[in-house]
Design a protein around this motif. Structure first.
Motif, mmCIF file in Angstrom:
data_model
loop_
_atom_site.group_PDB
_atom_site.id
_atom_site.type_symbol
_atom_site.label_atom_id
_atom_site.label_comp_id
_atom_site.label_asym_id
_atom_site.label_seq_id
_atom_site.Cartn_x
_atom_site.Cartn_y
_atom_site.Cartn_z
ATOM 1 N N GLN A 1 48.933 23.712 104.171
ATOM 2 C CA GLN A 1 50.132 23.125 103.790
ATOM 3 C C GLN A 1 50.544 21.710 102.978
ATOM 4 N N ILE A 2 49.452 20.916 103.376
ATOM 5 C CA ILE A 2 49.258 19.872 102.552
ATOM 6 C C ILE A 2 48.964 20.468 101.107
ATOM 7 N N GLN A 3 48.014 21.398 100.801
ATOM 8 C CA GLN A 3 48.464 21.569 99.315
ATOM 9 C C GLN A 3 49.448 22.108 98.761
ATOM 10 N N ILE A 4 50.557 23.387 99.705
ATOM 11 C CA ILE A 4 51.157 22.989 98.832
ATOM 12 C C ILE A 4 51.937 22.590 98.786
ATOM 13 N N LEU A 5 52.201 20.806 99.021
ATOM 14 C CA LEU A 5 53.704 20.142 99.203
ATOM 15 C C LEU A 5 52.946 19.579 97.895
ATOM 16 N N LYS B 1 53.493 18.458 91.750
ATOM 17 C CA LYS B 1 53.353 17.832 90.907
ATOM 18 C C LYS B 1 54.377 18.637 90.306
ATOM 19 N N LEU B 2 54.402 20.162 90.296
ATOM 20 C CA LEU B 2 55.289 20.730 89.457
ATOM 21 C C LEU B 2 57.005 20.371 89.537
ATOM 22 N N PHE B 3 56.788 19.257 90.610
ATOM 23 C CA PHE B 3 58.452 18.747 91.169
ATOM 24 C C PHE B 3 59.063 17.656 89.411
ATOM 25 N N SER C 1 53.792 29.046 94.190
ATOM 26 C CA SER C 1 53.105 29.921 95.027
ATOM 27 C C SER C 1 51.967 30.264 94.166
ATOM 28 N N LYS C 2 52.263 30.658 93.068
ATOM 29 C CA LYS C 2 51.174 30.535 92.114
ATOM 30 C C LYS C 2 50.046 29.541 92.078
#
Length: 215
Positions: free
Chosen positions: A16-20, A25-27, A41-42
């Motif tokens: 979950q932390i990795q996804i956040l 970063k992308l936002f 997701s990619k």
């Protein structure tokens, strides 16, 4: 669906932390609208279904990101205030903590400032604002206690103390090319060191002068 309402950082698992952190970063780089769940997701190397399972939507993911970044701030502040140290020493620690956290989490602040200013957005900032208000109440109680004991000036606008810290930091950071040249800082490593040592000390001196200034 996974009920994503943890109260502490320890409630998040590693995935979950990795996804956040990837989403953050992308936002920050592409904007909230310019970032898709598929992109997240990619880059996070997870499937879209996992993101949906954990967060439900991109909007809920942003809400979770804000919770994640604010989760332990109150605990850290209360830890500083519980120490057997003098008021001004505690102020130094609080300022250092705020600067350290905002410098580390500056991407989140960039996202919040942009998204919160929009009216047409299906994102709830309710929990984020609740946490910020709770954090403010802790600092407010500390300053008022210092005022009652004659350490701090009674002529203070307490709600403007933290904005004074953040305003100084963000003016510096958003003009970092100018200040890097002005202070002969060759790279990001030297910039980080400058922030944590020189800039933090300057803000500490400013806040202590503000708190103890007598009209």
């Amino acid at each position: 669906m996974f009920n994503f309402v943890p109260n502490l950082v320890m409630d998040w698992n590693e995935k979950q932390i990795q996804i956040l952190e990837v989403a953050e970063k992308l936002f920050a780089e592409n904007g909230f609208d310019g970032t898709s769940v598929r992109q997240i997701s990619k880059e996070a190397d997870v499937n879209v279904a996992m993101i949906s399972y954990y967060f439900g939507s991109k909007e809920k993911m942003l809400e979770a990101l804000l919770d994640y970044r604010l989760a332990d701030f109150k605990i850290q502040i209360e830890s500083i205030l519980s120490k057997e140290t003098k008021y001004l020493e505690k102020i130094d620690e609080i300022v250092a903590l705020v600067v350290m956290r905002v410098h580390k989490n500056r991407r989140t602040h960039k996202i919040v400032n942009f998204e919160y200013s929009k009216d047409s957005r299906n994102i709830s900032f309710e929990n984020y604002l609740k946490q910020k208000n709770e954090n403010f109440k802790v600092i407010e109680a500390f300053v008022k206690k210092g005022q009652s004991e004659g350490v701090f000036s009674k002529e203070l606008n307490i709600p403007l103390i933290v904005p004074t810290i953040l305003g100084t930091y963000f003016h510096f950071y958003y003009n970092k090319k100018f200040y890097m040249a002005l202070h002969s800082l060759p790279d990001d490593v030297s910039l980080d060191e400058f922030v944590h040592k020189t800039l933090t000390k300057h803000i500490q001196q400013t806040i202590k002068a503000l708190l103890t200034y007598a009209n």
